[in-house]
Scaffold this motif. Structure first.
Motif, PDB file in Angstrom:
ATOM      1  N   UNK A 192      30.832  17.247  34.542  1.00  0.00           N
ATOM      2  CA  UNK A 192      29.889  16.138  34.298  1.00  0.00           C
ATOM      3  C   UNK A 192      29.277  15.592  35.585  1.00  0.00           C
ATOM      4  N   UNK A 193      29.601  16.194  36.727  1.00  0.00           N
ATOM      5  CA  UNK A 193      29.040  15.751  38.016  1.00  0.00           C
ATOM      6  C   UNK A 193      27.512  15.728  37.932  1.00  0.00           C
ATOM      7  N   UNK A 194      26.907  14.607  38.367  1.00  0.00           N
ATOM      8  CA  UNK A 194      25.442  14.479  38.332  1.00  0.00           C
ATOM      9  C   UNK A 194      24.839  15.123  39.576  1.00  0.00           C
ATOM     10  N   UNK A 195      24.106  16.212  39.391  1.00  0.00           N
ATOM     11  CA  UNK A 195      23.457  16.882  40.519  1.00  0.00           C
ATOM     12  C   UNK A 195      22.315  16.013  41.040  1.00  0.00           C
ATOM     13  N   UNK A 196      22.185  15.989  42.362  1.00  0.00           N
ATOM     14  CA  UNK A 196      21.126  15.193  42.990  1.00  0.00           C
ATOM     15  C   UNK A 196      20.216  16.110  43.809  1.00  0.00           C
ATOM     16  N   UNK A 197      18.955  15.696  44.030  1.00  0.00           N
ATOM     17  CA  UNK A 197      18.075  16.519  44.866  1.00  0.00           C
ATOM     18  C   UNK A 197      18.729  16.780  46.226  1.00  0.00           C
ATOM     19  N   UNK A 198      18.701  18.045  46.647  1.00  0.00           N
ATOM     20  CA  UNK A 198      19.325  18.418  47.921  1.00  0.00           C
ATOM     21  C   UNK A 198      20.669  19.108  47.748  1.00  0.00           C
ATOM     22  N   UNK A 199      21.274  18.990  46.559  1.00  0.00           N
ATOM     23  CA  UNK A 199      22.569  19.637  46.311  1.00  0.00           C
ATOM     24  C   UNK A 199      22.425  21.158  46.325  1.00  0.00           C
ATOM     25  N   UNK A 200      23.377  21.823  46.979  1.00  0.00           N
ATOM     26  CA  UNK A 200      23.392  23.289  47.010  1.00  0.00           C
ATOM     27  C   UNK A 200      24.579  23.771  46.180  1.00  0.00           C
ATOM     28  N   UNK A 201      24.283  24.573  45.159  1.00  0.00           N
ATOM     29  CA  UNK A 201      25.318  25.068  44.249  1.00  0.00           C
ATOM     30  C   UNK A 201      25.547  26.549  44.549  1.00  0.00           C
ATOM     31  N   UNK A 202      26.777  26.890  44.906  1.00  0.00           N
ATOM     32  CA  UNK A 202      27.093  28.283  45.257  1.00  0.00           C
ATOM     33  C   UNK A 202      28.287  28.780  44.466  1.00  0.00           C
ATOM     34  N   UNK A 203      28.424  30.102  44.461  1.00  0.00           N
ATOM     35  CA  UNK A 203      29.601  30.724  43.848  1.00  0.00           C
ATOM     36  C   UNK A 203      30.679  30.802  44.923  1.00  0.00           C
ATOM     37  N   UNK A 204      31.901  30.501  44.545  1.00  0.00           N
ATOM     38  CA  UNK A 204      33.017  30.526  45.492  1.00  0.00           C
ATOM     39  C   UNK A 204      33.150  31.932  46.103  1.00  0.00           C
ATOM     40  N   UNK A 205      33.493  31.981  47.370  1.00  0.00           N
ATOM     41  CA  UNK A 205      33.557  33.265  48.074  1.00  0.00           C
ATOM     42  C   UNK A 205      34.844  34.030  47.729  1.00  0.00           C
ATOM     43  N   UNK A 207      35.265  28.171  40.116  1.00  0.00           N
ATOM     44  CA  UNK A 207      34.465  29.290  40.633  1.00  0.00           C
ATOM     45  C   UNK A 207      33.209  28.819  41.376  1.00  0.00           C
ATOM     46  N   UNK A 208      32.948  27.496  41.337  1.00  0.00           N
ATOM     47  CA  UNK A 208      31.671  26.987  41.855  1.00  0.00           C
ATOM     48  C   UNK A 208      31.898  25.969  42.970  1.00  0.00           C
ATOM     49  N   UNK A 209      31.011  26.000  43.972  1.00  0.00           N
ATOM     50  CA  UNK A 209      31.080  24.977  45.031  1.00  0.00           C
ATOM     51  C   UNK A 209      29.780  24.180  45.046  1.00  0.00           C
ATOM     52  N   UNK A 210      29.918  22.914  45.420  1.00  0.00           N
ATOM     53  CA  UNK A 210      28.742  22.043  45.598  1.00  0.00           C
ATOM     54  C   UNK A 210      28.748  21.615  47.060  1.00  0.00           C
ATOM     55  N   UNK A 211      27.674  21.926  47.773  1.00  0.00           N
ATOM     56  CA  UNK A 211      27.558  21.596  49.200  1.00  0.00           C
ATOM     57  C   UNK A 211      28.792  22.076  49.981  1.00  0.00           C
ATOM     58  N   UNK A 212      29.280  23.278  49.605  1.00  0.00           N
ATOM     59  CA  UNK A 212      30.389  23.886  50.347  1.00  0.00           C
ATOM     60  C   UNK A 212      31.787  23.489  49.897  1.00  0.00           C
ATOM     61  N   UNK A 213      31.877  22.564  48.939  1.00  0.00           N
ATOM     62  CA  UNK A 213      33.207  22.132  48.470  1.00  0.00           C
ATOM     63  C   UNK A 213      33.409  22.534  47.005  1.00  0.00           C
ATOM     64  N   UNK A 214      34.612  23.017  46.692  1.00  0.00           N
ATOM     65  CA  UNK A 214      34.916  23.396  45.306  1.00  0.00           C
ATOM     66  C   UNK A 214      34.954  22.131  44.470  1.00  0.00           C
ATOM     67  N   UNK A 215      34.237  22.155  43.347  1.00  0.00           N
ATOM     68  CA  UNK A 215      34.191  20.985  42.461  1.00  0.00           C
ATOM     69  C   UNK A 215      34.496  21.442  41.042  1.00  0.00           C
ATOM     70  N   UNK A 216      35.450  20.770  40.394  1.00  0.00           N
ATOM     71  CA  UNK A 216      35.826  21.193  39.034  1.00  0.00           C
ATOM     72  C   UNK A 216      35.508  20.107  38.002  1.00  0.00           C
ATOM     73  N   UNK A 217      34.406  19.366  38.222  1.00  0.00           N
ATOM     74  CA  UNK A 217      34.007  18.298  37.299  1.00  0.00           C
ATOM     75  C   UNK A 217      32.662  18.675  36.671  1.00  0.00           C
TER      76      UNK A 217
END
Length: 202
Positions: free
Chosen positions: A128-141, A116-126
């Motif tokens: 434990x992914x380490x978020x970094x400064x600049x990352x944009x977290x969005x809800x899938x459209x 249900x979630x995208x990181x920088x425009x890409x769907x990511x299903x992990x």
């Protein structure tokens, strides 16, 4: 040891408040079990073990995962305890929880796992992914993704948004602006005792 899937309030009664695990508060103030009300003096090992368990249950980690984070924090330099907390707080599932998109960390993990979630425009299903400064977290459209998150936003897990995050409720988009500072960590824990626990193990 696998991830804990048992009754959450039982853990909260034993370890104290865990904001990431559940929003419910126990009716009984003493630990569970036959000898819960008989207060015993805890050994130094028991105190350190308890602090370690708080971290494990709050962030929903297995023993193996937590050990891996401790080793990573040691290699990073600086205060091992603080680096460890930052690594755990910057996980994707925890970041989604802190943005208010999910009421608890386990439900945030489910949001990620179900795509249900995208990181920088890409769907990511992990989770434990380490978020970094600049990352944009969005809800899938998608309709069901948006409805799920909108329902969660009405009753967020924690009221205050940490200073390293920003969130746009209209667009359902969050941004990571930096690394979390110690005072914004919601879990009441002495991280030095966790580091000491693992230094005895190693």
């Amino acid at each position: 040891m696998a991830r804990y899937r048992g009754p959450r309030l039982r853990v909260v009664r034993r370890l104290g408040e865990l904001p990431g695990l559940t929003r419910k508060s126990p009716r009984k103030a003493y630990p569970p079990g036959q000898h819960g009300q008989a207060r015993k003096k805890k050994s130094e090992y028991a105190i350190r073990l308890e602090e370690k368990q708080k971290l494990r249950f709050n962030y929903g980690l297995t023993e193996k995962q937590l050990l891996r984070y401790v080793k990573k924090a040691r290699r990073a330099g600086g205060s091992t305890g603080q680096v460890l907390l930052q690594l755990l707080e910057m996980r994707l599932d925890n970041t989604i929880f802190r943005l208010g998109m999910a009421p608890t960390i386990p439900s945030a993990r489910q949001l990620v796992n179900h795509g249900h979630v995208t990181i920088n425009g890409r769907v990511l299903s992990i989770p434990s992914y380490q978020c970094r400064p600049g990352d944009v977290i969005s809800v899938r459209d998608k309709d069901n993704s948006r409805k799920l998150v909108e329902a969660n936003l009405e009753f967020p897990g924690l009221a205050n948004l940490p200073s390293h995050l920003e969130f746009d409720k209209g667009k359902l988009t969050g941004k990571v602006n930096g690394v979390i500072e110690r005072e914004w960590i919601a879990l009441n824990i002495n991280e030095l005792l966790v580091v000491e626990y693992y230094s005895r193990q190693a």
